[in-house]
Write a protein that holds these residues in place. Sequence first.
Motif, PDB file in Angstrom:
ATOM      1  N   THR A   1       0.975  -1.157   0.038  1.00  0.00           N
ATOM      2  CA  THR A   1       0.019   0.221   0.031  1.00  0.00           C
ATOM      3  C   THR A   1       0.892   1.256   0.034  1.00  0.00           C
ATOM      4  O   THR A   1       0.514   1.974  -0.655  1.00  0.00           O
ATOM      5  N   TRP A   2       1.973   1.257   0.863  1.00  0.00           N
ATOM      6  CA  TRP A   2       2.820   2.453   0.790  1.00  0.00           C
ATOM      7  C   TRP A   2       3.505   2.494  -0.658  1.00  0.00           C
ATOM      8  O   TRP A   2       3.833   3.823  -0.919  1.00  0.00           O
ATOM      9  N   LYS A   3       3.938   1.443  -1.084  1.00  0.00           N
ATOM     10  CA  LYS A   3       4.799   1.709  -2.349  1.00  0.00           C
ATOM     11  C   LYS A   3       3.854   1.957  -3.571  1.00  0.00           C
ATOM     12  O   LYS A   3       4.001   2.836  -4.388  1.00  0.00           O
ATOM     13  N   THR A   4       2.613   1.396  -3.677  1.00  0.00           N
ATOM     14  CA  THR A   4       1.799   1.749  -5.015  1.00  0.00           C
ATOM     15  C   THR A   4       0.855   2.555  -4.587  1.00  0.00           C
ATOM     16  O   THR A   4       0.175   3.378  -5.674  1.00  0.00           O
ATOM     17  N   LYS A   5       0.417   3.122  -3.472  1.00  0.00           N
ATOM     18  CA  LYS A   5      -0.328   4.095  -3.132  1.00  0.00           C
ATOM     19  C   LYS A   5      -1.812   3.688  -3.526  1.00  0.00           C
ATOM     20  O   LYS A   5      -2.803   4.519  -3.684  1.00  0.00           O
TER      21      LYS A   5
ATOM     22  N   SER B   1      -0.462  -1.462  12.993  1.00  0.00           N
ATOM     23  CA  SER B   1      -0.576  -1.788  11.404  1.00  0.00           C
ATOM     24  C   SER B   1      -1.649  -1.121  10.933  1.00  0.00           C
ATOM     25  O   SER B   1      -1.647  -0.612   9.570  1.00  0.00           O
ATOM     26  N   TYR B   2      -2.907  -1.395  11.574  1.00  0.00           N
ATOM     27  CA  TYR B   2      -3.988  -1.034  10.978  1.00  0.00           C
ATOM     28  C   TYR B   2      -4.087   0.595  11.039  1.00  0.00           C
ATOM     29  O   TYR B   2      -4.777   1.233  10.293  1.00  0.00           O
TER      30      TYR B   2
ATOM     31  N   TYR C   1      -4.312   5.440   7.904  1.00  0.00           N
ATOM     32  CA  TYR C   1      -3.879   6.725   7.571  1.00  0.00           C
ATOM     33  C   TYR C   1      -3.566   6.871   5.965  1.00  0.00           C
ATOM     34  O   TYR C   1      -4.147   7.731   5.197  1.00  0.00           O
ATOM     35  N   PHE C   2      -3.215   5.596   5.255  1.00  0.00           N
ATOM     36  CA  PHE C   2      -2.795   5.521   3.854  1.00  0.00           C
ATOM     37  C   PHE C   2      -4.294   5.671   3.055  1.00  0.00           C
ATOM     38  O   PHE C   2      -4.535   6.346   1.982  1.00  0.00           O
TER      39      PHE C   2
ATOM     40  N   HIS D   1      -4.804   8.771   0.495  1.00  0.00           N
ATOM     41  CA  HIS D   1      -4.677   8.427  -0.793  1.00  0.00           C
ATOM     42  C   HIS D   1      -5.934   8.001  -1.376  1.00  0.00           C
ATOM     43  O   HIS D   1      -6.042   7.774  -2.429  1.00  0.00           O
ATOM     44  N   GLY D   2      -7.102   7.646  -0.375  1.00  0.00           N
ATOM     45  CA  GLY D   2      -8.394   7.238  -0.804  1.00  0.00           C
ATOM     46  C   GLY D   2      -9.154   8.304  -1.584  1.00  0.00           C
ATOM     47  O   GLY D   2      -8.855   9.495  -1.357  1.00  0.00           O
ATOM     48  N   LYS D   3     -10.211   7.928  -2.373  1.00  0.00           N
ATOM     49  CA  LYS D   3     -10.890   8.996  -2.969  1.00  0.00           C
ATOM     50  C   LYS D   3     -12.173   9.070  -1.871  1.00  0.00           C
ATOM     51  O   LYS D   3     -12.509   8.468  -1.336  1.00  0.00           O
TER      52      LYS D   3
END
Lengths: 85, 85
Positions: free
Chosen positions: B26-30, B72-73, B78-79, B83-85
């Motif tokens: 998730t961090w790498k691909t966003k 972790s969650y 946060y991601f 980055h979500g719509k």
Amino acid sequence: MDNIEIIGLVAAVLTTSAFLPQVYKTWKTKDVSALSMPMLLLFFSGIILWFIYGIYISSLSLIIANGITIMSYALLIYFKTKHGK
Amino acid sequence: MDNIEIIGLVAAVLTTSAFLPQVYKTWKTKDVSALSMPMLLLFFSGIILWFIYGIYISSLSLIIANGITIMSYALLIYFKTKHGK
């Protein structure tokens, strides 16, 4: 049933029902790109052990939660195998 | 430490380390499109209760596993928020 087991059962309901929207979304969109197969397989092995651990320590919450989660993850692994690249 | 707790700790290592590739991916691909926010929030609430349940039944495995999974969650949420719509 004591109060402690009720906390465990609420936890079980929350974490197992958390997979329902994920399974539904995956089924509907066929988008498995952000589901990582190593994650799915590691987690699947882990919840089988949690299930066994739950039987040993006689935790009803662990047995119910992991029994249902094992089935949900089996479905996600099937989707990833069928629709993943 | 008895054999039962060893099964629990192996389960803990498997399910918690299962999140590392997911968090990394998730961090790498966003790409957070296939992560469902209701799933993340339900699960997050659930693991907080599992953590409390683990303290009450004195299960070292549950305390360690859920303590790490909570962190972790928090990262995945946060991601998704960023980055979500």
